[in-house]
Enzyme design. Sequence first.
Site, short mmCIF file in Angstrom:
data_model
loop_
_atom_site.label_atom_id
_atom_site.label_comp_id
_atom_site.label_asym_id
_atom_site.label_seq_id
_atom_site.Cartn_x
_atom_site.Cartn_y
_atom_site.Cartn_z
N ARG A 55 3.85 -3.47 4.94
CA ARG A 55 4.81 -3.46 6.05
C ARG A 55 4.33 -2.52 7.16
O ARG A 55 4.29 -2.86 8.32
CB ARG A 55 6.16 -2.92 5.56
CG ARG A 55 7.17 -3.93 5.19
CD ARG A 55 8.36 -3.24 4.62
NE ARG A 55 7.94 -2.16 3.70
CZ ARG A 55 8.78 -1.35 3.07
NH1 ARG A 55 10.06 -1.47 3.25
NH2 ARG A 55 8.35 -0.43 2.25
N HIS A 61 4.45 -5.55 -19.48
CA HIS A 61 5.02 -4.52 -18.61
C HIS A 61 4.80 -3.11 -19.19
O HIS A 61 5.75 -2.41 -19.55
CB HIS A 61 6.52 -4.77 -18.38
CG HIS A 61 7.02 -4.13 -17.11
ND1 HIS A 61 8.01 -4.69 -16.35
CD2 HIS A 61 6.67 -2.99 -16.47
CE1 HIS A 61 8.26 -3.91 -15.30
NE2 HIS A 61 7.46 -2.86 -15.36
N ARG A 91 6.35 -6.86 -9.75
CA ARG A 91 7.42 -7.53 -10.50
C ARG A 91 7.08 -9.02 -10.57
O ARG A 91 6.51 -9.58 -9.63
CB ARG A 91 8.78 -7.36 -9.80
CG ARG A 91 9.37 -5.97 -9.91
CD ARG A 91 9.79 -5.62 -11.34
NE ARG A 91 10.43 -4.33 -11.42
CZ ARG A 91 9.81 -3.19 -11.75
NH1 ARG A 91 8.51 -3.19 -12.02
NH2 ARG A 91 10.48 -2.06 -11.83
N MET A 106 0.85 -1.20 0.00
CA MET A 106 0.00 0.00 0.00
C MET A 106 0.88 1.24 0.00
O MET A 106 0.72 2.14 0.82
CB MET A 106 -0.93 -0.06 1.21
CG MET A 106 -2.10 0.89 1.16
SD MET A 106 -3.23 0.53 -0.18
CE MET A 106 -4.79 0.86 0.62
N GLY A 107 1.82 1.29 -0.95
CA GLY A 107 2.58 2.52 -1.18
C GLY A 107 1.72 3.40 -2.08
O GLY A 107 0.49 3.29 -2.12
N GLU A 109 10.95 -11.24 -18.72
CA GLU A 109 10.16 -10.41 -19.64
C GLU A 109 10.97 -10.21 -20.91
O GLU A 109 12.12 -9.79 -20.82
CB GLU A 109 9.84 -9.06 -19.02
CG GLU A 109 8.84 -9.19 -17.89
CD GLU A 109 8.58 -7.90 -17.14
OE1 GLU A 109 9.23 -6.88 -17.46
OE2 GLU A 109 7.75 -7.90 -16.23
N ILE A 126 1.34 3.44 -5.35
CA ILE A 126 0.57 2.75 -6.40
C ILE A 126 -0.60 1.99 -5.78
O ILE A 126 -1.75 2.11 -6.24
CB ILE A 126 1.48 1.80 -7.22
CG1 ILE A 126 2.54 2.63 -7.98
CG2 ILE A 126 0.66 0.94 -8.18
CD1 ILE A 126 3.60 1.81 -8.69
O1 LIG Z 1 7.83 -0.95 -13.70
C1 LIG Z 1 7.72 0.23 -13.59
C2 LIG Z 1 8.35 0.99 -12.58
O2 LIG Z 1 9.21 0.46 -11.87
O3 LIG Z 1 8.01 2.17 -12.42
#
Ligand SMILES: O=CC(=O)O
Length: 322
Positions: A176, A286, A238, A153-154, A267, A156
């Site tokens: 965390r 991605h 990731r 929950m940062g 990837e 993004i």
């Molecule tokens: O994958 C994208 C980022 O790390 O911003």
Amino acid sequence: MSPCPNRFSFLEGYIEESVDILKRHFHIVCHKDFLQNPALHGPKIQAVFMWNCCPAAEPSLLKSLPSLKVITNGGVGIDHLDVSLINSFGVKVANTPGVVSDATADIAMGLLLASARNIVEYNMIAVDPKTNYVPQNLMGVEVTGSTLGIIGMGDIGYKIAQRSKGFNMRILYHNRNRRSAEDEQAVGATYCKNMDDLLKESDFVALAVSLTSKTTGLIGRRELSVMKPTATLVNVSRGLVVDQDALVEALRSGTIRAAALDVTHPEPLPRDHPLLSLPNALITPHIGTNTFATTMKMVERMVENAVAAVKGLPLPDEVKLK
Ligand SMILES: O=CC(=O)O
């Protein structure tokens, strides 16, 4: 910032408009040109501009760039960079947090919706005149009012929560550190200290953690088995956060309903990778940050970081080891 023709940098994989921004501040040396004559270019390079798909910053490269001040990465994830190694060469590392969050959260919602409502399959049906259109055979799952579990929950993750609120979703999160009461209230999110509680209850699980030694393989066979058989896993963090072999098994056996992944490992996936042929796996290559506006913001931020480093000023986004 004024033009500074005495600054040199690498260039690889940039859209034309962003190259203009770079050229206002740096002479550009493309990676492939550098490789053709490292002895000529190496001593002049002061900044390396890179994306996470670029070749790694290895000791041999760092040794050949004696004037290097900074590696400035487009994107927030810096798992492809060995920051302590780079720092040991007296070189700073910068990334572009913040400016990538909206576009990445948008892609998470796009994947969630597309998987839930079989949008890709329906597009194939709609464009193929030979297919019989029988929607009952391809029922979607309801997004509105469902439960979304966000792991990480940062910035993004939080923006995913903001978007989900518009779908009247019940939002659980695991992180965390717990967010402030105001943050939780603003999106109506409930903290799950224990990740299993979130996995058990969620109809959709969205992964938005950074890749670290602690999050590598975070979602493995056991975690998948804790999820509902009707649940969908969405990953915009990731590929290595998920044990992909376990995921393939879970998708084949019906342990979970579906996966929608913007990130995989490696990837791109090799053409014969099982994930590419599973009907319940939706994969994008991605593209979380891949909009014109976000790309331009990233490049502007990369340039600000690089110019600051070359001038010996504090970097707006220096990555510091904890
Ligand atoms: O994958 C994208 C980022 O790390 O911003």
